[in-house]
Design an enzyme around this catalytic site. Structure first.
Site, PDB file in Angstrom:
ATOM      1  N   GLU A  60      -5.852  18.541  -9.595  1.00 39.06           N
ATOM      2  CA  GLU A  60      -5.829  18.528  -8.130  1.00 39.06           C
ATOM      3  C   GLU A  60      -6.808  17.504  -7.574  1.00 39.06           C
ATOM      4  O   GLU A  60      -7.732  17.082  -8.253  1.00 39.06           O
ATOM      5  CB  GLU A  60      -6.130  19.911  -7.548  1.00 39.06           C
ATOM      6  CG  GLU A  60      -7.254  20.686  -8.229  1.00 39.06           C
ATOM      7  CD  GLU A  60      -8.620  20.044  -8.182  1.00 39.06           C
ATOM      8  OE1 GLU A  60      -8.977  19.513  -7.104  1.00 39.06           O
ATOM      9  OE2 GLU A  60      -9.335  20.056  -9.193  1.00 39.06           O
ATOM     10  N   GLU A 120      -9.540  17.386 -11.073  1.00 31.37           N
ATOM     11  CA  GLU A 120      -8.542  16.343 -11.371  1.00 31.37           C
ATOM     12  C   GLU A 120      -7.586  16.731 -12.496  1.00 31.37           C
ATOM     13  O   GLU A 120      -6.573  16.089 -12.707  1.00 31.37           O
ATOM     14  CB  GLU A 120      -9.199  15.006 -11.758  1.00 31.37           C
ATOM     15  CG  GLU A 120     -10.064  14.375 -10.713  1.00 31.37           C
ATOM     16  CD  GLU A 120     -10.628  13.037 -11.168  1.00 31.37           C
ATOM     17  OE1 GLU A 120     -10.278  12.567 -12.272  1.00 31.37           O
ATOM     18  OE2 GLU A 120     -11.420  12.444 -10.409  1.00 31.37           O
TER      19      GLU A 120
END
Length: 354
Positions: free
Chosen positions: A174, A317
């Site tokens: 994300e 991430e």
């Protein structure tokens, strides 16, 4: 049955026959039973997930959902909201940490604009924008229930597309400045944790801003009055678009009998919501790492996940999920390549397991 519950009903229990076959094979390998610990647990789990004793999970991807958060207006992050679109472009150009680690793992990075507050275009970027960022949860709901459902379906349908292309192993990732704040709010409401325990320092805020962040989360919970027994209501009022997208990724992977590796704090918040929508989905999840973000241990416990590694990471991430790809690959290589007692001509006399 609601629309999402109808989708979630597609998730089935693990294949117990495949698990037994994997367990039997592991016990025939040239090692004391259970001596490879979590690697053996992973081998049995992925057998149960896929229905195959030794599945081929070589084609893998980390799905990075990106979205902005209106709550950034409350000054809860060390970085400005403008960093979200800037980092999305970094992902598609291959320059972020998750890109580097994915290349090492032989995995693809699939970056999705599900709610970035900017107009972005790039051949490597999937534009599935539900809206440009969420509302400020300190003032009102993050999004409508319909938008939350739409975001879940974005993630689910993306997994369907990737499975059709041959992908069989997925990780969650994300990007969204400020997203530890809604994640903490989800943890408080869905798991009953105290705000002071759930709220961490995100990108590295100081004590003053950390206390302020706790007050913002408390205010968001009081303002929105989300129904803890209705995970969609909690997600819509307190969550984020990228979090909702990851809920869909997790549920979609489970429905397609694919292992889904859960990254850090934000991904785990999505996993918590998914677990409340479809409890059977937890069996398809693999915990990757223990984040330094405060509350992650309690979050994993609320889901029922045990992390494989602890590297003091707090980047997000999908970096932890991508690192965990290596452990899944290792477990499958053990299953595929290690000699059995019979093939190696090794005695099966009892040995010291220590």
């Amino acid at each position: 049955m609601t629309f999402i519950e109808t989708y979630a009903a597609k998730i089935q229990p693990l294949d117990e026959k495949a698990i037994r076959e994997a367990a039997l094979h592991l016990d025939q390998l040239t090692k004391p039973p259970g001596s490879l610990g979590k690697l053996e647990a992973i081998a049995k789990q992925v057998a149960g997930i896929t229905g195959e004793k030794i599945p081929d999970l070589a084609k893998k991807a980390v799905v990075v959902m990106a979205g902005d958060h209106g709550v950034c207006a409350e000054g809860i992050s060390a970085f400005p909201a403008e960093v979200t679109p800037q980092m999305v472009l970094n992902f598609v150009h291959g320059g972020a940490a998750v890109n580097v680690l994915a290349r090492q793992a032989g995995a693809d990075v699939v970056c999705v604009d599900i709610g970035v507050n900017a107009d972005l275009e790039h051949p490597q970027l999937l534009s599935r924008k539900v809206r440009k960022g969420t509302g400020n949860i300190a003032k009102g709901p993050a999004m409508s229930r319909e938008e939350a459902i739409q975001a879940i379906l974005v993630g689910w349908e993306l997994i369907e597309e990737l499975v059709a292309k041959g992908y069989r192993l997925f990780g969650t990732g994300e990007m969204g400045i400020g997203n530890t704040t809604p994640s903490a709010a989800l943890l408080v409401v869905l798991a009953g944790l105290d705000v002071a325990q759930a709220v961490g320092r995100g990108t590295g805020i100081d004590d003053e801003r950390w206390l302020h962040k706790q007050k913002v989360v408390t205010q968001a919970i009081e303002v929105n009055q989300a129904n803890a027994d209705d995970p969609l209501d909690v997600l819509a009022k307190l969550g984020g678009l990228e979090i909702a997208g990851l809920v869909g990724v997790i549920l979609g992977a489970a429905a397609n009998r694919c292992p889904i590796i859960v990254d850090g704090f934000i991904s785990s918040a999505a996993a918590l919501v998914a677990s409340r929508i479809a409890p059977l989905s937890v069996a398809y999840m693999i915990g990757s790492h223990l984040s330094l973000e405060q509350g992650h241990t309690a979050l994993l416990e609320a889901i029922g996940l045990t992390p494989m590694i602890q590297l003091d990471m707090r980047l997000g991430e999908g970096t932890g999920a991508v690192l965990a790809f290596h452990f899944v690959e290792a477990a499958l290589k053990i299953m595929r390549e290690m000699a059995t007692f019979a093939s190696a001509g090794v005695s099966t006399l009892e040995t010291d397991n220590n």
